[in-house]
Design a protein around this motif. Sequence first.
Motif, PDB file in Angstrom:
ATOM      1  N   LEU A  41       0.823  -1.214   0.000  1.00 32.98           N
ATOM      2  CA  LEU A  41       0.000   0.000   0.000  1.00 32.98           C
ATOM      3  C   LEU A  41       0.857   1.263   0.000  1.00 32.98           C
ATOM      4  CD1 LEU A  41      -2.931  -0.870   2.417  1.00 32.98           C
ATOM      5  CD2 LEU A  41      -3.058  -0.391  -0.020  1.00 32.98           C
ATOM      6  N   LEU A  42       1.921   1.250   0.769  1.00 35.30           N
ATOM      7  CA  LEU A  42       2.784   2.432   0.802  1.00 35.30           C
ATOM      8  C   LEU A  42       3.511   2.649  -0.514  1.00 35.30           C
ATOM      9  CD1 LEU A  42       4.297   2.161   4.384  1.00 35.30           C
ATOM     10  CD2 LEU A  42       2.619   3.808   3.552  1.00 35.30           C
ATOM     11  N   ARG A  45       1.094   3.772  -3.407  1.00 29.33           N
ATOM     12  CA  ARG A  45       0.545   5.120  -3.185  1.00 29.33           C
ATOM     13  C   ARG A  45       1.396   6.171  -3.890  1.00 29.33           C
ATOM     14  NH1 ARG A  45      -1.855   9.027  -3.686  1.00 29.33           N
ATOM     15  NH2 ARG A  45      -2.463  10.484  -2.095  1.00 29.33           N
ATOM     16  N   TYR A  48       0.349   5.499  -8.023  1.00 27.04           N
ATOM     17  CA  TYR A  48      -1.003   5.479  -8.581  1.00 27.04           C
ATOM     18  C   TYR A  48      -1.928   6.433  -7.836  1.00 27.04           C
ATOM     19  CZ  TYR A  48       0.752   1.249 -10.760  1.00 27.04           C
ATOM     20  OH  TYR A  48       1.509   0.363 -11.469  1.00 27.04           O
ATOM     21  N   GLN A  49      -3.069   6.720  -8.484  1.00 27.34           N
ATOM     22  CA  GLN A  49      -4.064   7.579  -7.869  1.00 27.34           C
ATOM     23  C   GLN A  49      -4.871   6.786  -6.841  1.00 27.34           C
ATOM     24  OE1 GLN A  49      -6.457   9.134 -10.999  1.00 27.34           O
ATOM     25  NE2 GLN A  49      -4.770  10.293 -11.933  1.00 27.34           N
ATOM     26  N   VAL A  50      -5.542   7.523  -5.968  1.00 28.65           N
ATOM     27  CA  VAL A  50      -6.301   6.906  -4.882  1.00 28.65           C
ATOM     28  C   VAL A  50      -7.433   6.029  -5.430  1.00 28.65           C
ATOM     29  CG1 VAL A  50      -7.730   7.380  -2.860  1.00 28.65           C
ATOM     30  CG2 VAL A  50      -5.721   8.775  -3.303  1.00 28.65           C
ATOM     31  N   ILE A  53      -6.160   2.627  -6.308  1.00 30.02           N
ATOM     32  CA  ILE A  53      -5.831   1.858  -5.098  1.00 30.02           C
ATOM     33  C   ILE A  53      -7.103   1.305  -4.466  1.00 30.02           C
ATOM     34  CG2 ILE A  53      -4.834   2.004  -2.780  1.00 30.02           C
ATOM     35  CD1 ILE A  53      -2.897   4.104  -3.922  1.00 30.02           C
TER      36      ILE A  53
END
Length: 71
Positions: A41-42, A45, A48-50, A53
């Motif tokens: 996840l880190l 981030r 990529y865009q939220v 994710i």
Amino acid sequence: LFLALEIILGITFYKDDFPETASIVTLAFPMIAGAGTMTSLLSIRAEYQVLNIIIAIIINIIFVYIVLKSS
């Protein structure tokens, strides 16, 4: 904690003479919230865009549900 110690050290803290279940497998925690999940996840981030994710997390939740339901 005791289950992890039993698995790692190969000793038994609790022994049931007449077990009702076959075994316990520690599958859910490493797959859902393990160190690899948090590191991924880190690192994604930064790239990529939220929205991407969130879509990936939803797909992952579906995959985890299928694996846990079938195990």
